[in-house]
Write a protein that holds these residues in place. Structure first.
Motif, short mmCIF file in Angstrom:
data_model
loop_
_atom_site.label_atom_id
_atom_site.label_comp_id
_atom_site.label_asym_id
_atom_site.label_seq_id
_atom_site.Cartn_x
_atom_site.Cartn_y
_atom_site.Cartn_z
N THR A 29 0.87 -1.18 0.00
CA THR A 29 0.00 0.00 0.00
C THR A 29 0.90 1.22 0.00
O THR A 29 1.67 1.43 0.92
CB THR A 29 -0.92 0.01 1.24
OG1 THR A 29 -1.71 -1.17 1.20
CG2 THR A 29 -1.82 1.23 1.24
N LEU A 30 0.79 1.98 -1.08
CA LEU A 30 1.62 3.18 -1.19
C LEU A 30 0.87 4.35 -0.60
O LEU A 30 -0.26 4.63 -1.01
CB LEU A 30 1.86 3.50 -2.67
CG LEU A 30 3.08 2.97 -3.38
CD1 LEU A 30 3.11 3.54 -4.78
CD2 LEU A 30 4.36 3.32 -2.64
N ASN A 31 1.49 5.05 0.33
CA ASN A 31 0.85 6.25 0.88
C ASN A 31 1.36 7.47 0.14
O ASN A 31 2.56 7.72 0.09
CB ASN A 31 1.14 6.35 2.38
CG ASN A 31 0.39 5.30 3.15
OD1 ASN A 31 -0.83 5.18 3.02
ND2 ASN A 31 1.11 4.49 3.91
N ALA A 32 0.41 8.18 -0.47
CA ALA A 32 0.80 9.34 -1.29
C ALA A 32 0.18 10.61 -0.71
O ALA A 32 -1.00 10.63 -0.35
CB ALA A 32 0.32 9.14 -2.72
N LEU A 33 1.00 11.64 -0.62
CA LEU A 33 0.53 12.93 -0.10
C LEU A 33 0.31 13.88 -1.27
O LEU A 33 1.21 14.09 -2.09
CB LEU A 33 1.58 13.51 0.86
CG LEU A 33 1.22 14.82 1.54
CD1 LEU A 33 0.04 14.66 2.49
CD2 LEU A 33 2.42 15.37 2.32
N TYR A 34 -0.89 14.44 -1.32
CA TYR A 34 -1.22 15.32 -2.44
C TYR A 34 -2.06 16.48 -1.93
O TYR A 34 -2.61 16.43 -0.84
CB TYR A 34 -2.00 14.51 -3.50
CG TYR A 34 -2.09 15.22 -4.83
CD1 TYR A 34 -1.00 15.28 -5.69
CD2 TYR A 34 -3.27 15.85 -5.21
CE1 TYR A 34 -1.09 15.95 -6.89
CE2 TYR A 34 -3.36 16.52 -6.42
CZ TYR A 34 -2.27 16.56 -7.26
OH TYR A 34 -2.35 17.23 -8.44
N VAL A 55 -0.10 -3.44 -6.01
CA VAL A 55 0.15 -2.12 -5.41
C VAL A 55 -1.14 -1.30 -5.38
O VAL A 55 -1.83 -1.16 -6.38
CB VAL A 55 1.22 -1.32 -6.22
CG1 VAL A 55 1.61 -0.05 -5.46
CG2 VAL A 55 2.44 -2.18 -6.49
N GLU A 56 -1.42 -0.78 -4.20
CA GLU A 56 -2.59 0.07 -4.04
C GLU A 56 -2.13 1.44 -3.59
O GLU A 56 -1.24 1.54 -2.73
CB GLU A 56 -3.53 -0.54 -3.00
CG GLU A 56 -4.92 0.04 -3.11
CD GLU A 56 -5.95 -0.82 -2.38
OE1 GLU A 56 -7.04 -0.33 -2.16
OE2 GLU A 56 -5.63 -1.97 -2.00
N VAL A 57 -2.70 2.49 -4.17
CA VAL A 57 -2.30 3.84 -3.78
C VAL A 57 -3.33 4.42 -2.84
O VAL A 57 -4.52 4.47 -3.15
CB VAL A 57 -2.13 4.76 -5.02
CG1 VAL A 57 -1.62 6.14 -4.60
CG2 VAL A 57 -1.18 4.14 -6.03
N ASN A 58 -2.85 4.86 -1.68
CA ASN A 58 -3.72 5.43 -0.66
C ASN A 58 -3.38 6.91 -0.51
O ASN A 58 -2.29 7.27 -0.06
CB ASN A 58 -3.49 4.67 0.65
CG ASN A 58 -4.28 5.25 1.79
OD1 ASN A 58 -5.40 5.71 1.58
ND2 ASN A 58 -3.68 5.27 2.97
N PHE A 59 -4.30 7.79 -0.90
CA PHE A 59 -4.02 9.23 -0.90
C PHE A 59 -4.35 9.90 0.42
O PHE A 59 -5.34 9.56 1.07
CB PHE A 59 -4.84 9.95 -1.98
CG PHE A 59 -4.31 9.78 -3.36
CD1 PHE A 59 -3.15 10.41 -3.75
CD2 PHE A 59 -4.98 8.99 -4.27
CE1 PHE A 59 -2.65 10.26 -5.02
CE2 PHE A 59 -4.49 8.82 -5.55
CZ PHE A 59 -3.32 9.45 -5.93
N THR A 60 -3.54 10.89 0.77
CA THR A 60 -3.92 11.85 1.80
C THR A 60 -3.96 13.20 1.10
O THR A 60 -2.95 13.63 0.53
CB THR A 60 -2.90 11.89 2.95
OG1 THR A 60 -2.84 10.60 3.53
CG2 THR A 60 -3.30 12.91 4.02
N PHE A 61 -5.12 13.84 1.10
CA PHE A 61 -5.25 15.14 0.44
C PHE A 61 -5.24 16.25 1.50
O PHE A 61 -5.99 16.19 2.47
CB PHE A 61 -6.56 15.22 -0.35
CG PHE A 61 -6.61 14.27 -1.51
CD1 PHE A 61 -5.94 14.56 -2.68
CD2 PHE A 61 -7.33 13.09 -1.42
CE1 PHE A 61 -5.98 13.68 -3.77
CE2 PHE A 61 -7.38 12.21 -2.50
CZ PHE A 61 -6.70 12.50 -3.67
N VAL A 62 -4.38 17.23 1.30
CA VAL A 62 -4.34 18.37 2.24
C VAL A 62 -4.30 19.67 1.45
O VAL A 62 -4.16 19.66 0.23
CB VAL A 62 -3.09 18.31 3.17
CG1 VAL A 62 -3.14 17.11 4.07
CG2 VAL A 62 -1.79 18.33 2.36
N LYS A 63 -4.39 20.79 2.16
CA LYS A 63 -4.23 22.09 1.51
C LYS A 63 -2.76 22.31 1.19
O LYS A 63 -1.89 21.77 1.88
CB LYS A 63 -4.68 23.21 2.48
CG LYS A 63 -6.14 23.54 2.40
CD LYS A 63 -6.42 24.77 3.24
CE LYS A 63 -5.85 26.02 2.55
NZ LYS A 63 -6.08 27.24 3.31
#
Lengths: 426, 329
Positions: free
Chosen positions: A38-43, A68-76
């Motif tokens: 699980t890939l943690n991606a910051l966007y 592979v799974e992409v797990n997003f964290t969306f922030v300002k």
């Protein structure tokens, strides 16, 4: 409570503290990933590709790479830097892939937060992305992120208001632009012809760098020394101050950020706005814009005598891999996929692609009739300085420029103060 | 006689033993909570104190992230104490705190006095007036941003235009960072020195709107503890309304006012949200400087040092309050 219990408690606390106080650990390689990842991606969820598009990209990627799974964290955007720094402090990264704003290239490269990607980028890839874009992510000869968003500033104007003032076309030079602003004000077509994002934030540094670019120069020399007290840097601040003093720039600029400046432009309150590419989509959207028919995109006018056809500022963002990530191979696979010309080609209505071949494609020209202006502005961008202490440098610039625009310092005093303070930094 | 003494002694020992047993049991029950509190409060606090005496930055070496520290002695503290920008932030934060406190205390006590009186619908009003306190700080900041928007589509500008107080093309830039009374000799210089701008004053209004209910509510709780008989006796003795307010209400409210003052001073000295959201770094109050040092510049040693300096300033103010206002019952 017994004395021995208290002592035990104290000992545990001291141990916890000592563990927390431990400096960066001795070099040990992060073990490679195995099995499903699980890939943690910051966007950011503010500009650039929307969360819907990103999630769609992740779905496509997962279908092609079931492990592979992409797990997003969306922030300002404003929260991105803090999140990345906090992630770097952990022994294992919270995020494997991050969105890296070009202004952090030197800082992150210098402190080792992200890994260099040079051995992964082939020559044919480099040949299809403009050097102006790739250069932004190179620090000390290494590439620290792969270009993802080709963000830069453009010139936006209201053609109806210009025609009312007797002009058929947008200004070709900075001097013509000034004359048009004077005419618009004198004829009472608008109270203030121009608005920009000049509150004390990164946007102000960008606008100052861009104005210096319009005068054909930079705020720093090739060796990274501050030179804004002479040449283009000084002329740029004198010009910005003149616009404020003569009531050509909206005084609200001093308390406005980029979205705020855009709102004023799409409401028809001002004729001109220099801003990032996100304005175009908004000014043509009848839901938010009252000037859909009269809003136009153009080249940011350079001063007379400057050979470049435009002067702009880069705001590129790239995808980078955290150095303390345990999933670096999978992270690169995701970056290759998300930044590929095929995937960017699916979303031309949303973002201007980083690939030259896609920028010049018939599809792009059909979807974005302003692609020609975009390409010229993009080809003439200037970068903000690539120094490892950029946040401090930018703070000094924005503080002094802001004070100058408020009339607390002259342009000469402000630029001299910037040079002194930047040179005094550690 | 001797037997009874022995018996009493035994009973006393039994009582002491039982009390100790109860205390031990109570401590055992509290230990988990105590441990969590120590871990999440005391440890970070001591760690921040440790960092404040170090040059500390986050680095990643060999695939592992961590904080690299180097002993710096008092350098971080001296850096701020010698920096004119830090003292400007102190003045600015003090101006924000004192002005907000004055408005909050006067308006809060006024509101509480009204709400303490009997009137039709008092219960509903008491329930409704707490609503602003329920608005999250970020939402409150954004809401006031829309109200103060400097163009015709801003709520306040729109209202003023509708009421013909402003002309159809006229607008006001409420948040302009222009010193108040800037054209008045001496006063203008003082406001400039303090950082007292038109913008900060409007932000104080936005911030006060949100917290006023809680100040009023605490004051109201204090008011309800004052016996009616005191007022009746004062009235019999010929005290007028002002004297009753000054000599009974305010005097009896002192302990509550100390709590409110200390609590609000702490909150106001740490003000961040509304200023950062609406003005970014244009108004560099102490909390914004702390955030900038630690999280924007990545200088965690300096960030910790300035945080402790803020803590010391608040302690000092709290000490002054307690010495000046607090009286033992």
């Amino acid at each position: 409570m017994r004395k021995s219990t208290l002592l035990n408690l104290l000992a545990v606390l001291i141990l916890v503290m000592l563990a927390a106080c431990q400096p960066a650990a001795a070099p040990t390689e992060a073990p490679p990933e195995a099995g499903p990842v699980t890939l943690n991606a910051l966007y950011m969820n503010q500009a650039g590709y929307s969360d819907t598009i990103l999630l769609d990209m992740a779905d496509q990627f997962h279908k092609a790479n079931p492990d592979v799974e992409v797990n997003f964290t969306f922030v300002k955007y404003d929260e991105l830097h803090d999140k990345i720094v906090t992630s770097a402090a952990a022994s294992t990264a919270t995020y494997d892939v991050i969105l890296l704003d070009l202004i952090w290239t030197a800082e992150f490269g210098h402190k080792g937060y992200v890994i260099p990607l040079d051995d992964k980028i082939t020559q044919d890839i480099r040949d299809d992305i403009a050097p102006a874009i790739f250069d932004a992510f190179i620090y000390k000869g290494k590439t620290w992120a792969f270009p993802f968003l080709a963000n830069f500033q453009c010139f936006f104007y209201n053609i109806d208001q210009l025609k009312q003032a007797g002009f058929d076309a947008p200004p070709a030079t900075l001097e013509e632009w000034y004359d048009q602003m004077v005419a618009l004000k004198e004829q009472g077509i608008v109270t203030y012809p121009y608005i920009d994002s000049w509150n004390q934030k990164e946007g102000l540094t960008c606008d100052y760098v861009r104005t210096a670019a319009e005068f054909g120069g930079d705020l720093f020399d090739a060796d990274g020394n501050p030179v804004m007290d002479q040449g283009a840097g000084l002329k740029a601040l004198q010009f910005m101050r003149k616009l404020v003093d003569e009531g050509l720039a909206d005084p609200a600029s001093m308390t406005t950020d980029e979205p705020g400046a855009m709102n004023a432009f799409v409401s028809g309150a001002v004729t001109f706005n220099t801003n990032w590419t996100f304005v175009r989509g908004n000014m043509l959207d009848p839901e938010v814009s009252t000037i859909v028919e009269s809003a136009r995109t153009g080249l940011i006018p350079p001063a007379e005598g400057v050979s470049a056809p435009a002067g702009s500022i880069s705001g590129f963002q790239g995808l980078a891999i955290m150095a303390n990530s345990k999933n670096q191979d999978a992270a690169w696979e995701w970056i290759k996929f998300a930044t590929s010309p095929e995937v960017q080609g699916q979303h031309l209505e949303s973002e201007f692609p980083v690939w030259t071949s896609v920028q010049n494609s018939e599809e792009e020209k059909r979807i974005n009739p302003d692609a020609g202006f975009y390409a010229t502005n993009l080809a003439n961008v200037r970068h903000r300085p690539k120094v490892h202490n950029y946040p401090q440098v930018s703070t000094i610039i924005m503080e002094d420029v802001h004070r100058c625009l408020l009339g607390e310092m002259s342009p000469e005093e402000a630029t001299a103060d910037m040079v002194t303070r930047i040179k005094a930094l550690d | 006689m001797a037997e009874s003494v022995v018996r009493r002694g035994k009973a006393g020992l039994l009582r002491v033993g039982r009390r100790r047993g109860e205390q031990r049991f109570a401590l055992a029950l509290m230990t988990p909570a105590l441990l969590v509190t120590l871990l999440v409060t005391l440890v970070p606090l001591l760690y921040a104190l440790y960092l404040s005496f170090h040059k500390a930055e986050i680095v990643v070496v060999g695939g592992r992230g961590g904080l690299l520290t180097e002993f710096a002695g008092l350098k971080n503290y001296l850096y701020f104490l010698r920096d004119s920008r830090f003292w400007y932030s102190v003045r600015l934060t003090s101006y924000f705190t004192i002005t907000s406190l004055l408005i909050e205390m006067v308006a809060g006590i006024g509101m509480a006095l009204v709400l303490n009186e009997e009137f039709f619908g008092r219960g509903i009003v008491r329930a409704l007036f707490i609503l602003p306190w329920a608005v999250p700080t970020v939402v409150n900041a954004r809401m006031w941003g829309l109200i103060f928007e400097p163009h015709a589509y801003g709520a306040l500008n729109g209202l003023l235009q509708t009421l013909h107080i402003l002309g159809p093309t006229e607008t006001l830039n409420f948040l302009a960072p222009i010193p108040i009374f800037q054209n008045v000799p001496l006063l203008g210089e003082i406001t400039s020195w303090l950082g007292a701008t038109q913008g900060i004053n409007w932000l104080i209004i936005g911030d006060t709107w949100k917290v006023l209910p809680v100040v009023a509510l605490l004051t109201l709780a204090g008011l309800q503890t004052i016996p009616r008989e005191l007022y009746e006796a004062a009235e019999v003795d010929g005290a007028n309304a002002w004297q009753r307010f000054w000599l009974i209400t305010l005097l009896r409210l002192r302990p509550v006012l100390v709590v409110i003052l200390v609590y609000r001073t702490m909150e106001l000295f740490r003000v961040f949200d509304i200023i950062y959201i609406l003005m970014a770094y244009t108004i560099p109050v102490l909390a914004i400087e702390t955030f900038r040092q630690a999280f924007v510049f990545g200088l965690f040693g300096k960030g910790s040092a300035i945080a402790f300096l803020i803590g010391l300033l608040i302690l000092l103010v709290a000490f002054i309050y307690i010495r000046l206002i607090y009286v033992e019952e």
